[in-house]
Design a protein around this motif. Sequence first.
Motif, PDB file in Angstrom:
ATOM      1  N   SER A  14       0.796  -1.311   0.238  1.00  0.00           N
ATOM      2  CA  SER A  14      -0.222  -0.019   0.026  1.00  0.00           C
ATOM      3  C   SER A  14       0.770   1.187   0.118  1.00  0.00           C
ATOM      4  CB  SER A  14      -0.813   0.006   1.319  1.00  0.00           C
ATOM      5  OG  SER A  14      -0.157   0.008   2.539  1.00  0.00           O
ATOM      6  N   GLY A  15       1.875   1.088   0.714  1.00  0.00           N
ATOM      7  CA  GLY A  15       2.880   2.320   0.690  1.00  0.00           C
ATOM      8  C   GLY A  15       3.561   2.468  -0.451  1.00  0.00           C
ATOM      9  N   GLN A  16       3.878   1.300  -1.238  1.00  0.00           N
ATOM     10  CA  GLN A  16       4.590   1.644  -2.450  1.00  0.00           C
ATOM     11  C   GLN A  16       3.684   2.105  -3.486  1.00  0.00           C
ATOM     12  OE1 GLN A  16       6.022  -2.603  -3.518  1.00  0.00           O
ATOM     13  NE2 GLN A  16       7.208  -2.373  -1.714  1.00  0.00           N
ATOM     14  N   PHE A  17       2.410   1.640  -3.448  1.00  0.00           N
ATOM     15  CA  PHE A  17       1.442   2.442  -4.571  1.00  0.00           C
ATOM     16  C   PHE A  17       1.372   3.831  -4.161  1.00  0.00           C
ATOM     17  CE2 PHE A  17      -2.745   4.003  -5.362  1.00  0.00           C
ATOM     18  CZ  PHE A  17      -2.743   3.742  -6.631  1.00  0.00           C
ATOM     19  N   LEU A  18       1.169   4.286  -2.800  1.00  0.00           N
ATOM     20  CA  LEU A  18       1.081   5.538  -2.649  1.00  0.00           C
ATOM     21  C   LEU A  18       2.438   6.332  -2.953  1.00  0.00           C
ATOM     22  CD1 LEU A  18      -0.999   5.382   0.936  1.00  0.00           C
ATOM     23  CD2 LEU A  18      -1.647   6.158  -1.377  1.00  0.00           C
ATOM     24  N   ASP A  19       3.355   5.823  -2.515  1.00  0.00           N
ATOM     25  CA  ASP A  19       4.684   6.607  -3.203  1.00  0.00           C
ATOM     26  C   ASP A  19       4.907   6.841  -4.804  1.00  0.00           C
ATOM     27  OD1 ASP A  19       5.612   6.822  -0.503  1.00  0.00           O
ATOM     28  OD2 ASP A  19       6.824   4.909  -0.661  1.00  0.00           O
ATOM     29  N   ALA A  20       4.205   5.647  -5.495  1.00  0.00           N
ATOM     30  CA  ALA A  20       4.359   5.648  -6.791  1.00  0.00           C
ATOM     31  C   ALA A  20       3.299   6.850  -7.394  1.00  0.00           C
ATOM     32  CB  ALA A  20       3.856   4.325  -7.394  1.00  0.00           C
ATOM     33  N   ALA A  21       2.167   6.742  -6.609  1.00  0.00           N
ATOM     34  CA  ALA A  21       1.185   8.005  -7.158  1.00  0.00           C
ATOM     35  C   ALA A  21       1.705   9.372  -6.648  1.00  0.00           C
ATOM     36  CB  ALA A  21      -0.216   8.010  -6.479  1.00  0.00           C
ATOM     37  N   ILE A  22       2.356   9.567  -5.712  1.00  0.00           N
ATOM     38  CA  ILE A  22       2.902  10.697  -5.246  1.00  0.00           C
ATOM     39  C   ILE A  22       4.166  11.053  -6.176  1.00  0.00           C
ATOM     40  CG2 ILE A  22       4.445  11.997  -3.508  1.00  0.00           C
ATOM     41  CD1 ILE A  22       2.636  10.209  -1.394  1.00  0.00           C
ATOM     42  N   GLY A  23       4.957  10.117  -6.450  1.00  0.00           N
ATOM     43  CA  GLY A  23       5.993  10.326  -7.514  1.00  0.00           C
ATOM     44  C   GLY A  23       5.626  10.858  -9.041  1.00  0.00           C
ATOM     45  N   LEU A  24       4.253  10.347  -9.291  1.00  0.00           N
ATOM     46  CA  LEU A  24       3.721  10.660 -10.686  1.00  0.00           C
ATOM     47  C   LEU A  24       3.261  12.190 -10.326  1.00  0.00           C
ATOM     48  CD1 LEU A  24       2.056   7.418 -11.711  1.00  0.00           C
ATOM     49  CD2 LEU A  24       3.910   8.551 -12.987  1.00  0.00           C
ATOM     50  N   LEU A  25       2.609  12.518  -9.196  1.00  0.00           N
ATOM     51  CA  LEU A  25       2.046  13.760  -9.178  1.00  0.00           C
ATOM     52  C   LEU A  25       3.224  14.890  -8.964  1.00  0.00           C
ATOM     53  CD1 LEU A  25      -0.601  12.869  -6.426  1.00  0.00           C
ATOM     54  CD2 LEU A  25      -1.109  13.353  -8.836  1.00  0.00           C
ATOM     55  N   GLN A  26       4.453  14.268  -8.664  1.00  0.00           N
ATOM     56  CA  GLN A  26       5.536  15.264  -8.472  1.00  0.00           C
ATOM     57  C   GLN A  26       6.165  15.633  -9.843  1.00  0.00           C
ATOM     58  OE1 GLN A  26       7.730  13.115  -5.712  1.00  0.00           O
ATOM     59  NE2 GLN A  26       7.466  14.655  -3.765  1.00  0.00           N
ATOM     60  N   ARG A  27       6.020  14.744 -10.697  1.00  0.00           N
ATOM     61  CA  ARG A  27       6.537  14.844 -12.006  1.00  0.00           C
ATOM     62  C   ARG A  27       5.335  15.783 -12.745  1.00  0.00           C
ATOM     63  NH1 ARG A  27       7.344   9.726 -15.678  1.00  0.00           N
ATOM     64  NH2 ARG A  27       8.151  11.518 -16.958  1.00  0.00           N
ATOM     65  N   LEU A  28       4.162  15.593 -12.672  1.00  0.00           N
ATOM     66  CA  LEU A  28       3.391  16.469 -13.111  1.00  0.00           C
ATOM     67  C   LEU A  28       3.669  18.178 -12.876  1.00  0.00           C
ATOM     68  CD1 LEU A  28      -0.120  14.619 -12.884  1.00  0.00           C
ATOM     69  CD2 LEU A  28       1.364  14.689 -14.981  1.00  0.00           C
ATOM     70  N   ARG A  29       3.830  18.177 -11.408  1.00  0.00           N
ATOM     71  CA  ARG A  29       4.175  19.404 -11.063  1.00  0.00           C
ATOM     72  C   ARG A  29       5.341  20.088 -11.633  1.00  0.00           C
ATOM     73  NH1 ARG A  29       6.327  19.405  -5.280  1.00  0.00           N
ATOM     74  NH2 ARG A  29       8.132  18.390  -6.352  1.00  0.00           N
ATOM     75  N   ASP A  30       6.345  18.936 -11.615  1.00  0.00           N
ATOM     76  CA  ASP A  30       7.922  19.673 -12.241  1.00  0.00           C
ATOM     77  C   ASP A  30       7.721  19.763 -13.734  1.00  0.00           C
ATOM     78  OD1 ASP A  30       8.524  19.881  -9.686  1.00  0.00           O
ATOM     79  OD2 ASP A  30       9.460  17.785  -9.630  1.00  0.00           O
ATOM     80  N   GLU A  31       6.992  18.741 -14.503  1.00  0.00           N
ATOM     81  CA  GLU A  31       7.372  18.868 -15.837  1.00  0.00           C
ATOM     82  C   GLU A  31       6.233  19.283 -16.646  1.00  0.00           C
ATOM     83  OE1 GLU A  31       8.441  14.812 -16.918  1.00  0.00           O
ATOM     84  OE2 GLU A  31       9.563  14.309 -14.982  1.00  0.00           O
ATOM     85  N   GLU A  32       4.805  19.464 -16.251  1.00  0.00           N
ATOM     86  CA  GLU A  32       3.689  19.643 -16.864  1.00  0.00           C
ATOM     87  C   GLU A  32       3.146  21.096 -16.541  1.00  0.00           C
ATOM     88  OE1 GLU A  32       2.365  17.771 -19.382  1.00  0.00           O
ATOM     89  OE2 GLU A  32       4.326  16.953 -19.454  1.00  0.00           O
ATOM     90  N   GLY A  33       4.021  21.829 -15.891  1.00  0.00           N
ATOM     91  CA  GLY A  33       3.636  23.231 -15.519  1.00  0.00           C
ATOM     92  C   GLY A  33       3.145  24.086 -16.682  1.00  0.00           C
ATOM     93  N   GLU A  34       3.856  23.935 -17.476  1.00  0.00           N
ATOM     94  CA  GLU A  34       3.683  24.976 -18.745  1.00  0.00           C
ATOM     95  C   GLU A  34       2.454  24.510 -19.473  1.00  0.00           C
ATOM     96  OE1 GLU A  34       5.605  26.391 -23.092  1.00  0.00           O
ATOM     97  OE2 GLU A  34       7.056  25.687 -21.121  1.00  0.00           O
ATOM     98  N   ALA A  35       2.189  23.159 -19.478  1.00  0.00           N
ATOM     99  CA  ALA A  35       1.097  22.677 -20.261  1.00  0.00           C
ATOM    100  C   ALA A  35      -0.420  22.989 -19.543  1.00  0.00           C
ATOM    101  CB  ALA A  35       1.062  21.209 -20.493  1.00  0.00           C
ATOM    102  N   ILE A  36      -0.337  22.756 -18.027  1.00  0.00           N
ATOM    103  CA  ILE A  36      -1.366  23.085 -17.100  1.00  0.00           C
ATOM    104  C   ILE A  36      -1.748  24.546 -17.413  1.00  0.00           C
ATOM    105  CG2 ILE A  36      -1.845  23.398 -14.706  1.00  0.00           C
ATOM    106  CD1 ILE A  36      -0.023  20.634 -14.303  1.00  0.00           C
TER     107      ILE A  36
END
Length: 258
Positions: A14-36
Motif C-alpha cells: 500500500s505504501g509503495q502504491f501511494l509512493d508511486a502515485a506521489i512520484g507521478l504527481l510530483q512529475r506532473l508538478r515539475d514537468e507539466e506546469g507549462e501545459a497546465i
Amino acid sequence: MGETGSATRNDKLSGQFLDAAIGLLQRLRDEEGEAITAAGALLADTVASGGRLFAFGAGHSSLAAQDLVYRAGGLALMNLLTVPGVVGVDVMPATLGSALERVDGLASTVLGCSPLRAGDALVIISLSGRNTLPVEMALTARSMGVKVIGVTSVAYTTSTKPRHSSGTFLKDHCDVVLDSKIAVGDAVLSLDTVPAPFAPASTVVTSALLQAVMATAAGALAERGIEPPLLRSGNVDGGLEWNERVFEEYGERIFYRQ
C-alpha cells in the motif's frame, strides 16, 4: 508466512502504491506546469468569450471526466459529453465499451448530435490515445472550430500502434496536450508471486492533473476581473442558494441542468 508477515507485506504494498502515485504527481508538478497553465488559460479564454466547456473520456478515463462535472469547488460550465456504451462499466458485457472505442464514425455521429459548437472547448481523456474514438473526436471537434485539450500518456505513442486509420494518436490533434506520465499498462506494482502487474494509478493521477487545470482556469478568470462560475457544496449552509444563482446566470451554458 504468518498473519503478521502478510500484514507487513501488504502494508508495504500500500505504501509503495501511494509512493508511486506521489512520484507521478510530483512529475506532473515539475514537468507539466507549462501545459497546465496553457490548458487553464484556454478554458478561461473560452469562458470569457461566452463558450461552453465539455469533457469526454471512455471507459475508466470517463471517471476523470465525470470528476469535473457538477462538482463542489469546480467550474459550473463543465459539461459531460457522453457516448452511449462507453461512459463506464454500466453496459453488459463490459467489453462492449472497449469495442465501441474502435468503431469508425462513432465520434463524428455523436458530435453531430451534441450541443458542441465553434468557440467551445473540449477536454478529451484517453490514457493510450490510440483508439479510433478519441482520435476521431479530436479531429472532428477541431474541424468544427472547437479547441481541444488532450489528456493522455505520451509513452503509449512510442510503445503501441495507433488504431485510427490516419495512423495518429490523440496527442497529434490537440491545441494543448497534458501528459499524465502513466507507464504503458497503467499498473505500478509487481511481485514475483503475482503473474501480472497490478495497482493502476491513472485515475488518481489524471483527476489530480485536471483539477490543477481547473484551479489554473479559475485563477486566470479572476485575474481578468471575471468571477469564476464555481459551484459550492450543497452540504454547507448557503451552498444550494449559491449554486442556484450560478445556474440562473449561466443556464444557457450548463446542459446537465436541462
